[in-house]
Design a protein around this motif. Structure first.
Motif, PDB file in Angstrom:
ATOM      1  N   LEU A 153      22.343  44.115  75.462  1.00 13.02           N
ATOM      2  CA  LEU A 153      22.544  44.038  74.109  1.00 13.02           C
ATOM      3  C   LEU A 153      21.188  44.653  73.436  1.00 13.02           C
ATOM      4  O   LEU A 153      21.232  45.232  72.396  1.00 13.02           O
ATOM      5  N   ARG A 154      20.150  44.233  74.036  1.00 13.65           N
ATOM      6  CA  ARG A 154      18.964  44.552  73.334  1.00 13.65           C
ATOM      7  C   ARG A 154      18.415  45.988  73.970  1.00 13.65           C
ATOM      8  O   ARG A 154      17.495  46.555  73.576  1.00 13.65           O
ATOM      9  N   ARG A 155      18.925  46.551  74.895  1.00 17.94           N
ATOM     10  CA  ARG A 155      18.581  47.755  75.395  1.00 17.94           C
ATOM     11  C   ARG A 155      19.532  48.991  75.051  1.00 17.94           C
ATOM     12  O   ARG A 155      20.759  48.772  74.883  1.00 17.94           O
ATOM     13  N   SER A 156      19.114  50.329  75.248  1.00 17.94           N
ATOM     14  CA  SER A 156      20.122  51.616  74.982  1.00 17.94           C
ATOM     15  C   SER A 156      20.631  51.718  76.292  1.00 17.94           C
ATOM     16  O   SER A 156      20.260  51.192  77.412  1.00 17.94           O
ATOM     17  N   GLY A 157      21.798  52.426  76.134  1.00 18.44           N
ATOM     18  CA  GLY A 157      22.485  52.873  77.201  1.00 18.44           C
ATOM     19  C   GLY A 157      23.756  52.680  77.136  1.00 18.44           C
ATOM     20  O   GLY A 157      24.513  53.712  77.375  1.00 18.44           O
ATOM     21  N   MET A 158      24.259  51.426  76.483  1.00 21.14           N
ATOM     22  CA  MET A 158      25.540  51.159  76.370  1.00 21.14           C
ATOM     23  C   MET A 158      26.176  51.766  75.002  1.00 21.14           C
ATOM     24  O   MET A 158      25.207  51.920  74.106  1.00 21.14           O
ATOM     25  N   SER A 159      27.371  52.023  74.860  1.00 14.96           N
ATOM     26  CA  SER A 159      27.855  52.426  73.725  1.00 14.96           C
ATOM     27  C   SER A 159      28.260  51.229  72.602  1.00 14.96           C
ATOM     28  O   SER A 159      28.001  50.074  73.229  1.00 14.96           O
ATOM     29  N   LEU A 160      28.376  51.240  71.557  1.00 20.77           N
ATOM     30  CA  LEU A 160      28.380  50.112  70.559  1.00 20.77           C
ATOM     31  C   LEU A 160      29.945  49.185  70.879  1.00 20.77           C
ATOM     32  O   LEU A 160      29.784  48.236  71.106  1.00 20.77           O
ATOM     33  N   ALA A 161      30.825  50.169  71.344  1.00 18.45           N
ATOM     34  CA  ALA A 161      32.041  49.541  71.759  1.00 18.45           C
ATOM     35  C   ALA A 161      31.920  48.803  72.970  1.00 18.45           C
ATOM     36  O   ALA A 161      32.494  47.409  73.163  1.00 18.45           O
ATOM     37  N   GLN A 162      31.120  49.265  73.972  1.00 20.71           N
ATOM     38  CA  GLN A 162      30.556  48.498  75.277  1.00 20.71           C
ATOM     39  C   GLN A 162      30.018  47.235  74.898  1.00 20.71           C
ATOM     40  O   GLN A 162      30.228  46.033  75.367  1.00 20.71           O
ATOM     41  N   LYS A 163      28.940  47.436  74.007  1.00 21.15           N
ATOM     42  CA  LYS A 163      28.190  46.146  73.524  1.00 21.15           C
ATOM     43  C   LYS A 163      29.001  44.982  72.911  1.00 21.15           C
ATOM     44  O   LYS A 163      28.755  43.899  72.877  1.00 21.15           O
ATOM     45  N   MET A 164      30.090  45.571  72.046  1.00 23.16           N
ATOM     46  CA  MET A 164      30.700  44.591  71.495  1.00 23.16           C
ATOM     47  C   MET A 164      31.554  43.725  72.529  1.00 23.16           C
ATOM     48  O   MET A 164      31.940  42.693  72.258  1.00 23.16           O
ATOM     49  N   MET A 165      32.120  44.402  73.484  1.00 25.46           N
ATOM     50  CA  MET A 165      32.652  43.786  74.460  1.00 25.46           C
ATOM     51  C   MET A 165      31.929  42.544  75.197  1.00 25.46           C
ATOM     52  O   MET A 165      32.276  41.563  75.479  1.00 25.46           O
ATOM     53  N   TYR A 166      30.900  42.980  75.732  1.00 27.64           N
ATOM     54  CA  TYR A 166      29.872  42.143  76.355  1.00 27.64           C
ATOM     55  C   TYR A 166      29.254  41.105  75.488  1.00 27.64           C
ATOM     56  O   TYR A 166      28.981  40.252  75.856  1.00 27.64           O
ATOM     57  N   ALA A 167      29.351  41.457  74.213  1.00 30.21           N
ATOM     58  CA  ALA A 167      28.687  40.419  72.979  1.00 30.21           C
ATOM     59  C   ALA A 167      29.724  39.242  73.064  1.00 30.21           C
ATOM     60  O   ALA A 167      29.618  37.967  73.023  1.00 30.21           O
ATOM     61  N   MET A 168      31.071  39.599  73.173  1.00 33.14           N
ATOM     62  CA  MET A 168      32.115  38.439  73.259  1.00 33.14           C
ATOM     63  C   MET A 168      32.043  37.471  74.439  1.00 33.14           C
ATOM     64  O   MET A 168      32.029  36.361  74.220  1.00 33.14           O
ATOM     65  N   THR A 169      31.913  38.164  75.716  1.00 34.72           N
ATOM     66  CA  THR A 169      31.510  37.351  76.633  1.00 34.72           C
ATOM     67  C   THR A 169      30.174  36.389  76.427  1.00 34.72           C
ATOM     68  O   THR A 169      30.507  35.312  76.903  1.00 34.72           O
ATOM     69  N   PHE A 170      29.149  36.950  76.128  1.00 36.06           N
ATOM     70  CA  PHE A 170      28.002  36.171  75.843  1.00 36.06           C
ATOM     71  C   PHE A 170      28.261  35.147  74.792  1.00 36.06           C
ATOM     72  O   PHE A 170      27.887  33.752  75.010  1.00 36.06           O
ATOM     73  N   TRP A 171      28.894  35.359  73.686  1.00 38.40           N
ATOM     74  CA  TRP A 171      29.041  34.415  72.610  1.00 38.40           C
ATOM     75  C   TRP A 171      30.074  33.291  73.034  1.00 38.40           C
ATOM     76  O   TRP A 171      29.841  32.315  72.702  1.00 38.40           O
ATOM     77  N   SER A 172      31.077  33.691  73.828  1.00 38.63           N
ATOM     78  CA  SER A 172      32.052  32.478  74.379  1.00 38.63           C
ATOM     79  C   SER A 172      31.262  31.446  75.002  1.00 38.63           C
ATOM     80  O   SER A 172      31.829  30.423  75.079  1.00 38.63           O
TER      81      SER A 172
END
Length: 617
Positions: free
Chosen positions: A419-438
């Motif tokens: 999430l701190r790096r470029s490369g992924m779209s915002l939509a992808q980062k939001m999905m990975y953010a949910m995994t980390f947040w859980s």
């Protein structure tokens, strides 16, 4: 052909998986409507909570509880985003020739390598997986090779592979654990596609027919299929249990209970192992954001995609190391010479890792592919079950597996967060953010668990008052949240799963602590046979919470009886309700610790006695 050794799961061979959830636009519309209402009611409640309901006489208690509610609400927002809509990728017919999926003009049949990585598992167990892999069929001419990747370098495993007529690959070290084993397998094979299984993964004959068509899209890097545990206990209906205990009276009593509350099954999947919610709801709905990550077993990969992204990541690592070592050199010519000399050394000292060397190599490799901006690789969750696996057979095994998932994901979040790096779209980062947040949830779950206990014992409230205004803000949000949750996961009963996730707080805290303290998260093969005894030592925190909840409710009730007070009665009802929910959640995990499979000896299971207290830490 050698006869197969009988295992406990042999009696379940005829079980069939459920079909994927059917898309229902009406249910989805109602879910989106209720989810939107939940979000607005949640914002209304959280805003009011901070502005008007803090207990200013005990801010040291009230603020952490309000903060926990806020952090939990952020998780709800990420969850709503994840589940918002289903957008399945249309399945294409299986390709006949390589040129249809590789686009290099090669006019020849496809070639597929099926990997069966193993380390310490019983070779006779893997014989089942080998035979199922060899039974995979395809409507056209295709070159399918099955490879046993034995990190244990065992003669008996090699013998089984030779007897079954499949390739046996081993190596002299275990560097990189499973990821290193997969890399070694790639170095010794050359198929266009790679199917990754686990030692106990039994692939269905239709696997390639139902997955290879997705690769007609040149940008698809891998396809993940749902994992399905075919050996979970189906349980016994309550009337049968009570009839065995009390005869006809027990049977009719149980039927009367079921008339009121619905069918009841006991001893059914004590660990809530069924991953249908994860695959058929959570991961499936990430397709719309191209954020469905790889989960290892049951996936098929385009070899070129894995190697291309690995080489690009390797090059990026080398360049970063060279730049870091030479940044203090200011003379251009000398800097160029230094960088030229460093490039070779850094290249030699850097591992090329098609599958990232990590305890969670599957999600880590997914991140590398998803953030590849030069290629923009796609991933797909195919909703149909194409393999079957063995479930955790005791609490120790189940907790070990969950600990590994949590620690691996948290390690990526803290030390190499995409999430701190470029490369992924915002939509992808939001999905990975949910995994980390859980996996951060235990931080506020501990507060939710402790708050009602403390409030009942101390008489101190986390809110200014349990007023009509308080309930007017809280209850609409909670009721709408429950309705939205039911609609969002329509077709999957996850009520007991929610309780188990709450009760698992202590194991997730251990994982979090291990990662923060930079302890090595070692890869441990999930045992395929049951450990003996009970596992109450693993659930001491849960037993403690249950006892405290019961004592706190009892203490609050006695205080109210001795000194009746309307305000204290309201506080007793509210905090007693939450303490009861938390206490019940603990009983789910405690019951799992005491559970024993039926007729374990007669089923032919091998018994181990390997449990050691503190092993999870």
């Amino acid at each position: 052909m050698r006869p197969l050794k009988k295992f406990y799961f042999s009696e379940y061979e005829d079980r069939k998986p459920e079909p994927p959830l059917a898309y229902n636009p009406r249910i989805e519309f109602l879910w989106q409507l209720c989810a939107t209402a939940t979000v607005f009611l949640g914002i209304w409640y959280i805003q009011w909570r901070w502005a008007h309901s803090l207990n200013h006489d005990a801010l040291w208690f009230s603020v952490p509880v309000a903060l926990a509610e806020t952090l939990s609400f952020i998780g709800l927002l990420l969850y709503v985003n994840n589940l918002w809509s289903t957008d399945d990728v249309p399945k294409s017919p299986p390709p006949e020739m390589r040129r249809e999926v590789m686009f290099d003009g090669a006019d020849r049949p496809l070639s597929v390598d099926i990997f069966l990585p193993t380390y310490t598992e019983d070779p006779e167990l893997i014989r089942y997986s080998i035979r199922d892999a060899m039974a995979v069929r395809y409507p056209y001419s295709i070159d399918i090779k099955v490879h046993v990747l034995d990190d244990g370098n065992r003669p008996e495993m090699k013998a089984v592979a030779q007897q079954e007529g499949v390739n046996y690959i081993t190596r002299s070290s275990n560097i990189g654990y499973k990821a290193g084993n997969l890399r070694n397998g790639m170095e010794n094979t050359d198929g266009d596609f790679i199917v990754i299984l686990d030692s106990d993964t039994r692939v269905f004959p239709t696997f390639l027919i139902n997955t290879l068509g997705y690769f007609r899209d040149a940008d698809v890097a891998w396809v993940q299929t749902p994992q399905w545990f075919y050996d979970v206990p189906e349980g016994t209906r309550l009337p049968d249990v009570w009839q065995n205990a009390c005869g006809v009276v027990g049977k009719w009593s149980a039927k009367a209970v079921e008339t009121v509350v619905g069918p009841i099954t006991v001893n059914q999947d004590p660990f809530i192992s069924d991953p249908k919610l994860f695959y058929d709801v959570i991961l499936r709905r990430r397709n719309r954001a191209n954020a469905s990550f790889c989960c290892g077993a049951g996936s098929i990969h385009r070899r070129g995609a894995v190697m291309e992204s690995a080489l690009r990541d390797y090059s990026s690592q080398v360049q970063g190391m060279v730049a870091g070592y030479s940044e203090n050199e200011s003379v251009p010519d000398r800097k160029a010479q230094l960088q030229s000399a460093l490039a070779t050394e850094c290249a030699l000292s850097t591992e090329l890792t098609p599958y990232k060397f990590h305890v969670s190599e599957d999600i880590y490799t997914s991140i590398v592919l998803h953030e590849d901006t030069e290629r923009n690789w796609k991933s797909i969750l195919h909703p149909g079950v194409e393999t079957k696996m063995l479930s955790p057979l005791d609490l120790h095994t189940w907790a070990l597996q969950r600990f590994k998932y949590a620690a691996g994901t948290l390690h990526i979040m803290l030390y190499d967060n995409p999430l701190r790096r470029s490369g992924m779209s915002l939509a992808q980062k939001m999905m990975y953010a949910m995994t980390f947040w859980s996996y951060l949830a235990p931080i506020w779950l501990v507060i939710f668990i402790g708050a009602p206990i403390f409030a009942l014992f101390s008489g101190i409230s986390p809110v200014s008052a349990y007023s009509v205004e308080f309930f007017a803000h809280l209850l609409p949000f909670l009721l709408m949240h429950e309705l939205a949750s039911a609609l969002g996961t329509w077709g999957v009963d996850n009520r007991k799963g929610k309780m188990l996730n709450l009760a698992f707080f202590s194991f997730n805290i251990q994982a979090m602590w291990a990662v923060v303290m930079r302890r090595e998260i070692k890869f441990k093969v999930t045992p395929k046979s049951r450990n003996t005894g009970n596992f109450l030592h693993l659930v001491i925190p849960q037993i403690t919470v249950l006892c405290l909840c019961v004592l706190a409710i009892g203490y609050g009730a006695v205080q109210q009886y001795l000194d009746p007070n309307p305000q204290r009665l309201t506080a007793l009802i509210v905090n007693g309700f939450w303490a009861s929910i938390n206490g019940y959640a603990m009983t789910v995990l405690i019951a799992a610790a005491l559970w024993r499979p039926k007729d374990i000896a007669s089923a032919g299971m091998e018994i181990q006695d390997q449990v050691k207290q503190g092993e999870l830490a």
